[in-house]
Design an enzyme around this catalytic site. Structure first.
Site, PDB file in Angstrom:
ATOM      1  N   TYR A 118      -8.967 -10.486 -10.976  1.00  0.00           N
ATOM      2  CA  TYR A 118      -9.736  -9.791  -9.937  1.00  0.00           C
ATOM      3  C   TYR A 118     -10.929  -9.048 -10.534  1.00  0.00           C
ATOM      4  O   TYR A 118     -12.013  -9.010  -9.954  1.00  0.00           O
ATOM      5  CB  TYR A 118      -8.854  -8.788  -9.203  1.00  0.00           C
ATOM      6  CG  TYR A 118      -8.056  -9.376  -8.060  1.00  0.00           C
ATOM      7  CD1 TYR A 118      -8.695  -9.880  -6.928  1.00  0.00           C
ATOM      8  CD2 TYR A 118      -6.668  -9.390  -8.088  1.00  0.00           C
ATOM      9  CE1 TYR A 118      -7.966 -10.403  -5.871  1.00  0.00           C
ATOM     10  CE2 TYR A 118      -5.928  -9.912  -7.033  1.00  0.00           C
ATOM     11  CZ  TYR A 118      -6.587 -10.413  -5.927  1.00  0.00           C
ATOM     12  OH  TYR A 118      -5.871 -10.929  -4.882  1.00  0.00           O
ATOM     13  N   ARG A 171       1.218  -7.029   9.072  1.00  0.00           N
ATOM     14  CA  ARG A 171       0.570  -7.212  10.366  1.00  0.00           C
ATOM     15  C   ARG A 171       1.439  -7.850  11.441  1.00  0.00           C
ATOM     16  O   ARG A 171       1.124  -7.765  12.621  1.00  0.00           O
ATOM     17  CB  ARG A 171      -0.695  -8.056  10.171  1.00  0.00           C
ATOM     18  CG  ARG A 171      -1.903  -7.208   9.858  1.00  0.00           C
ATOM     19  CD  ARG A 171      -3.154  -8.003  10.074  1.00  0.00           C
ATOM     20  NE  ARG A 171      -3.442  -8.849   8.918  1.00  0.00           N
ATOM     21  CZ  ARG A 171      -4.272  -9.876   8.939  1.00  0.00           C
ATOM     22  NH1 ARG A 171      -4.861 -10.239  10.078  1.00  0.00           N
ATOM     23  NH2 ARG A 171      -4.505 -10.576   7.842  1.00  0.00           N
ATOM     24  N   ASP A 226      -1.160  -1.040  -3.166  1.00  0.00           N
ATOM     25  CA  ASP A 226      -1.953  -2.224  -3.508  1.00  0.00           C
ATOM     26  C   ASP A 226      -2.010  -2.378  -5.018  1.00  0.00           C
ATOM     27  O   ASP A 226      -2.063  -1.376  -5.740  1.00  0.00           O
ATOM     28  CB  ASP A 226      -3.372  -2.115  -2.953  1.00  0.00           C
ATOM     29  CG  ASP A 226      -4.063  -3.460  -2.974  1.00  0.00           C
ATOM     30  OD1 ASP A 226      -3.859  -4.248  -2.028  1.00  0.00           O
ATOM     31  OD2 ASP A 226      -4.766  -3.756  -3.955  1.00  0.00           O
ATOM     32  N   ARG A 246      -2.950   0.461  11.641  1.00  0.00           N
ATOM     33  CA  ARG A 246      -4.088  -0.212  11.028  1.00  0.00           C
ATOM     34  C   ARG A 246      -5.356  -0.023  11.846  1.00  0.00           C
ATOM     35  O   ARG A 246      -6.467  -0.027  11.298  1.00  0.00           O
ATOM     36  CB  ARG A 246      -3.729  -1.699  10.936  1.00  0.00           C
ATOM     37  CG  ARG A 246      -4.641  -2.563  10.136  1.00  0.00           C
ATOM     38  CD  ARG A 246      -3.948  -3.901   9.933  1.00  0.00           C
ATOM     39  NE  ARG A 246      -4.858  -4.893   9.437  1.00  0.00           N
ATOM     40  CZ  ARG A 246      -5.574  -5.712  10.200  1.00  0.00           C
ATOM     41  NH1 ARG A 246      -5.473  -5.654  11.511  1.00  0.00           N
ATOM     42  NH2 ARG A 246      -6.382  -6.597   9.647  1.00  0.00           N
ATOM     43  N   ARG A 279       5.549  -8.373   1.730  1.00  0.00           N
ATOM     44  CA  ARG A 279       4.673  -7.914   2.835  1.00  0.00           C
ATOM     45  C   ARG A 279       5.451  -7.598   4.112  1.00  0.00           C
ATOM     46  O   ARG A 279       4.932  -7.757   5.222  1.00  0.00           O
ATOM     47  CB  ARG A 279       3.588  -8.945   3.163  1.00  0.00           C
ATOM     48  CG  ARG A 279       2.462  -8.952   2.170  1.00  0.00           C
ATOM     49  CD  ARG A 279       1.235  -9.679   2.725  1.00  0.00           C
ATOM     50  NE  ARG A 279       0.345 -10.005   1.631  1.00  0.00           N
ATOM     51  CZ  ARG A 279      -0.519  -9.154   1.072  1.00  0.00           C
ATOM     52  NH1 ARG A 279      -0.658  -7.945   1.544  1.00  0.00           N
ATOM     53  NH2 ARG A 279      -1.264  -9.528   0.053  1.00  0.00           N
TER      54      ARG A 279
END
Lengths: 340, 340
Positions: free
Chosen positions: A153, A31, A76, A40, A27
């Site tokens: 998922y 962020r 993703d 974003r 990652r």
């Protein structure tokens, strides 16, 4: 293709001698970077994933800003369920929602059988643009989710503490589970090979929920599919079966170029279990980047010493946390890069 | 006190020979029981915990209905933070909320220093009522949360995926962290000893978030406090440091009467790490109780075979899930009880 200026990662994957270990962060396009947060605010999650120019820009940010030794494409793992016809929405901060969910074997009949060459072409385009932006500075990593993690998922429809419903699906419908795992594996092999052809120098497979399976269930419902991916993907593969510390010897036996290891195990344990024969990647606790910088430097050095500088890729044990100070992340990277 | 009719659990804890292993289930007084759900509709969570008659009734339900070999008092690990002056609310289905939270060393000054003899007297009263209701049928287990797990809740203020904020507190304020861990340990020793005096035959310590610490951090911030609990508690202690598979030898060295093990490890690994010298408790994956009954029977038998019938307490690897069919849970229990 431009020859690589920094090929430390590829040399570590081949087991060749390196002057110091390569370092990147899971990652790393995330962020904690103000430049990421700016994009974003303007574009929602799947717009960023599906717009090659945006995905490439985000992928390049940590190369320009942090000086890491590898880029990993911004994308993703849920693009494969999407390709199967499942709608995925991303509630920022809350995680993904998938619909419809798989609850019985009959639900498998509704899945689309996509041509991933076409359906996921935006990923390959993002890889080509990124390679052009990198201009040979560092290797580029493609990736995909592991079959068990994607099944989890698809059954749960969202993140879960224990993935009990996904495990119930395995126990209640083992035949259907293996059928779905096979389908996901087939698609993922094709998808990763397209990524390699589009410019990825290597790929990583994320089995994020491996640790929620018992060792016996991991051996039944995950490991064989990971082994197939390694065998059929035409480039170096890093397997990160998070939490599957119990199966390191079996994971090494797949012939993966490297194994990711989480923060739950010591470097000594990981080396012992793989008999020093495999390149390992990891495993600083991401929360340690909240510590004062001298602590980060000390713990990072201790980690590199414990793994050893050869056959080793420095990384966190899991993704970098969203609110880590940039200079703390930089202290981690610079400590590895100043090693030796 | 009435002599115990079924003392299998106590014999297993002492390492004495048993004709078959004892069996109980974590969260055996729980939502999978219709009789539990009936009480849950009438009384909110802390009313059930704080009303000795209700807590005793709930504790006895699985003895009457399921025939397990031990009772565990219905209560909550967060009664210790409550005793420290923190308000805990339970949003049913969503987990606890604590307020105010601990974020800096200054926040420790606001904690109350309670007399747990008085403050938690409702727990001891519930234990006395339960003993009377049990009339010697099976042993009664008291319990408490481990210091690290309670600190984690007190810093986060709620459940968390990674407890990153709690770990940040350890790294940023190690001295304050050790001070808080010491305070929690002091209170917990007193609390568990009061439980033993009120009728608990043994106690279990739940370190539910042990697995979120790296092995090094577990050794620094959890293990010494668990060792103090074992040393200072005046009765048998089962330590369940969930996810701390890497520290089984060190946990065994505390002298605990038994160690709980989660579903993430094989019985063979747990036995090897503890050199067969410790009673072990666990570890069927709770999600396996969703499987068809023949699968449950087969997997339960395999588990007992793998641990061996001696120095062993059959249990799940984590709490029973809320919507497991009662006859599936019963299949698990009866399979153990028909062993040998």
């Amino acid at each position: 293709m431009t020859p690589l200026k920094n090929d430390l990662l590829l040399r570590a994957l081949r087991g060749e001698p390196v002057p110091r270990p390569p370092v990147w962060m899971m990652r790393q396009a995330g962020r904690y970077l103000p430049q990421f947060r700016a994009l974003r605010e303007r574009y929602d999650f799947f717009t960023r994933v599906e717009t090659p120019e945006l995905a490439a820009e985000i992928t390049l940010q940590p190369i320009d800003l942090m000086g890491v030794d590898a880029a990993i494409i911004f994308s993703d793992i849920l693009v494969i369920p999407q390709a199967l016809g499942i709608t995925v929405t991303m509630d920022e901060g809350k995680g993904p929602r998938l619909s419809p969910v798989i609850r019985t074997p009959d639900d498998l009949a509704h899945l689309a059988m996509p041509d991933v060459a076409d359906r996921l072409s935006y990923v390959y385009q993002a890889l080509r643009l990124t390679q052009s932006g990198l201009a040979g500075r560092v290797p580029l990593i493609g990736f995909a989710g592991a079959p068990w993690t994607l099944l989890a998922y698809m059954v749960e429809g969202q993140g879960s503490k224990d993935y009990a419903r996904a495990k119930a699906f395995l126990y209640q419908y083992p035949e259907a589970a293996h059928r779905l795992l096979t389908t996901i594996t087939d698609l993922t092999v094709a998808y990763l090979n397209h990524q390699l052809r589009a410019g990825a120098d290597l790929v990583q497979v994320f089995d994020s929920w491996a640790g929620l399976l018992s060792p016996a269930d991991f051996a039944t419902y995950s490991l064989p599919y990971l082994a197939r991916l390694v065998a059929e993907v035409e480039g170096p593969v890093i397997l990160f079966a998070r939490g599957a510390w119990h199966s390191l010897p079996e994971l090494a036996a797949t012939g993966a170029s490297a194994l990711g290891v989480g923060s739950e195990l010591t470097p000594a344990f990981a080396r012992r279990q793989t008999e020093g024969s495999t390149t390992l990647q990891g495993n600083l606790d991401p929360a340690l980047l909240y510590a004062p910088i001298p602590t980060i430097v000390r713990e990072t050095r201790a980690m590199v010493e414990a793994f050893g500088a050869q056959r080793y890729i420095a990384n966190l044990g899991h993704g970098i946390l969203p609110d880590v100070p940039v200079d703390h992340a930089r202290a981690f990277i610079e400590t590895v890069q100043s090693y030796g």
